[in-house]
Design an enzyme around this catalytic site. Structure first.
Site, mmCIF file in Angstrom:
data_model
loop_
_atom_site.group_PDB
_atom_site.id
_atom_site.type_symbol
_atom_site.label_atom_id
_atom_site.label_comp_id
_atom_site.label_asym_id
_atom_site.label_seq_id
_atom_site.Cartn_x
_atom_site.Cartn_y
_atom_site.Cartn_z
ATOM 1 N N HIS A 62 64.652 76.768 12.820
ATOM 2 C CA HIS A 62 65.843 77.601 12.609
ATOM 3 C C HIS A 62 65.886 78.791 13.565
ATOM 4 C CE1 HIS A 62 65.857 75.547 8.505
ATOM 5 N NE2 HIS A 62 66.957 75.150 9.120
ATOM 6 N N ASP A 86 70.918 73.089 4.041
ATOM 7 C CA ASP A 86 69.847 73.807 3.332
ATOM 8 C C ASP A 86 70.005 75.321 3.460
ATOM 9 O OD1 ASP A 86 68.566 72.467 6.082
ATOM 10 O OD2 ASP A 86 68.298 74.642 5.911
ATOM 11 N N ASP A 156 73.270 71.065 13.463
ATOM 12 C CA ASP A 156 72.036 71.007 12.661
ATOM 13 C C ASP A 156 72.132 69.789 11.764
ATOM 14 O OD1 ASP A 156 70.655 73.090 9.974
ATOM 15 O OD2 ASP A 156 69.774 71.453 11.171
ATOM 16 N N ASP A 159 69.378 62.725 11.853
ATOM 17 C CA ASP A 159 69.285 61.905 13.065
ATOM 18 C C ASP A 159 70.492 60.986 13.195
ATOM 19 O OD1 ASP A 159 65.939 62.200 12.433
ATOM 20 O OD2 ASP A 159 66.732 62.573 14.427
HETATM 21 N N1 SAM Z 1 66.454 70.067 10.415
HETATM 22 C C1 SAM Z 1 66.970 68.740 10.146
HETATM 23 C C2 SAM Z 1 66.722 67.838 11.321
HETATM 24 O O1 SAM Z 1 66.311 68.341 12.361
HETATM 25 O O2 SAM Z 1 66.919 66.616 11.175
HETATM 26 C C3 SAM Z 1 68.420 68.831 9.747
HETATM 27 C C4 SAM Z 1 68.525 69.438 8.382
HETATM 28 S S1 SAM Z 1 70.092 69.593 7.661
HETATM 29 C C5 SAM Z 1 69.641 69.327 6.009
HETATM 30 C C6 SAM Z 1 70.934 68.111 8.126
HETATM 31 C C7 SAM Z 1 72.292 68.077 7.420
HETATM 32 O O3 SAM Z 1 73.254 67.378 8.207
HETATM 33 C C8 SAM Z 1 72.271 67.358 6.059
HETATM 34 O O4 SAM Z 1 72.526 68.279 5.025
HETATM 35 C C9 SAM Z 1 73.375 66.310 6.164
HETATM 36 O O5 SAM Z 1 74.092 66.126 4.962
HETATM 37 C C10 SAM Z 1 74.231 66.903 7.268
HETATM 38 N N2 SAM Z 1 75.113 65.947 7.956
HETATM 39 C C11 SAM Z 1 74.825 64.704 8.384
HETATM 40 N N3 SAM Z 1 75.910 64.128 8.956
HETATM 41 C C12 SAM Z 1 76.914 65.063 8.894
HETATM 42 C C13 SAM Z 1 78.276 65.082 9.323
HETATM 43 N N4 SAM Z 1 78.821 64.012 9.931
HETATM 44 N N5 SAM Z 1 79.007 66.205 9.110
HETATM 45 C C14 SAM Z 1 78.454 67.286 8.494
HETATM 46 N N6 SAM Z 1 77.162 67.337 8.045
HETATM 47 C C15 SAM Z 1 76.411 66.223 8.255
#
Ligand code: SAM
Length: 282
Positions: A62, A86, A156, A159
């Site tokens: 972060h 988060d 953020d 994958d």
């Molecule tokens: N630090 C982590 C990593 O490096 O993989 C990422 C953490 S954060 C929790 C990832 C967030 O992306 C999740 O809460 C997920 O729901 C969100 N996410 C995934 N696809 C998304 C999209 N198309 N639009 C918005 N949020 C999305």
């Protein structure tokens, strides 16, 4: 009986974290969400079997994805976070007093809600900061429809599988470019090059279609196994990334917050890529 959470991101390499206690486990509208406690890393959040963040090492990720672009920019007022449910990314962005408004676009409301309950140290009050606006929708749809412009956009995301896949597309990057102010900066979570080599090569090729200056910076995050994690950098101004160390030092020295990983030297040094990563950027 000892329980283990086995991460299944790679077909040929798993990592296991001993689960002292499960705090939450369930299917959300978009993915499987698990939150558990580990003796070393504290509370851990995983989505679809992949570790997303841990109380123990989240500071590295972060701090780097916020203080590098925000310190390089120097006067970011409007920041967009796509993903980040988060709350850790919003927490670090909001430490910058020049930031007037943060839009966090997260697809999964349950991630926000359960992080608020079980991982309060991650948002650490960011969720009640008046400058933060949380929008629950697909980040790709938001960026395609918004008329707003941002000084920094932080991807953020998970994958490029499941809901996250669309956030690594050429079209998505092109729409991000249109939503940045003149010397605005896009930064992305771009995987672990040693294990996900095609991910950084694909991003390199796709980002360069829409941005003048594309590069990557790195940091080692223990629970993102496999060595350095890469962060994408894209900007339509060549000089923003190459700010002098003294400028970065002055800006950081005048900022009111402390860090555990980020320093001005780490900032500049993180862009020094090892040869095997440079070879992926041919
Ligand atoms: N630090 C982590 C990593 O490096 O993989 C990422 C953490 S954060 C929790 C990832 C967030 O992306 C999740 O809460 C997920 O729901 C969100 N996410 C995934 N696809 C998304 C999209 N198309 N639009 C918005 N949020 C999305």
């Amino acid at each position: 009986m000892t329980n283990w959470f086995i991460e299944t991101l790679h077909p040929w390499w798993n990592q296991g974290l001993r689960t002292e206690k499960f705090l939450y486990r369930g299917e959300t509208e978009h993915q499987e969400l698990v939150i558990f406690e580990n003796a070393k890393f504290g509370r851990v959040l995983a989505l679809d079997g992949v570790i997303q963040t841990t109380e123990g090492d989240e500071f590295i990720y972060h701090e780097m994805l916020t203080h590098v672009p925000l310190t390089a920019h120097g006067n970011a007022k409007h920041v967009l976070i796509i993903g980040g449910g988060d709350g850790g990314m919003a927490r670090e962005v909001l430490k910058h007093p020049e930031v007037q408004h943060v839009t966090m676009v997260e697809i999964d409301r349950t991630v926000v809600d359960m992080s608020r309950v079980y991982l309060p140290s991650l948002n650490d009050g960011a969720f009640t900061d008046q400058r933060l606006e949380i929008i629950i929708t697909n980040g790709a749809n938001y960026i395609a429809e918004t008329r707003h412009q941002f000084d920094v956009i932080i991807i953020d995301s998970t994958d490029p599988v499941g809901p996250g896949a669309v956030l690594f597309s050429e079209e998505f990057y092109s729409t991000c470019s249109r939503c940045l102010t003149d010397n605005g900066i896009l930064v992305t979570q771009n995987g672990v090059p040693y294990l996900q080599s095609s991910l950084i090569t694909d991003s390199w090729n796709r980002l360069r279609k829409s941005f003048i200056d594309v590069y990557f910076f790195v940091a080692p995050i223990p629970t993102y196994q496999g060595g350095f994690m890469a962060f994408g950098w894209a900007c339509n101004h060549k000089n923003v990334r190459n700010a002098e160390l003294c400028i970065i030092e002055d800006r950081f020295a005048s900022s009111p917050f402390k860090t555990q990983y980020y320093t001005p030297s780490i900032h500049l040094g993180s862009f020094a890529l090892p040869k095997f990563i440079l070879n992926l950027l041919q």
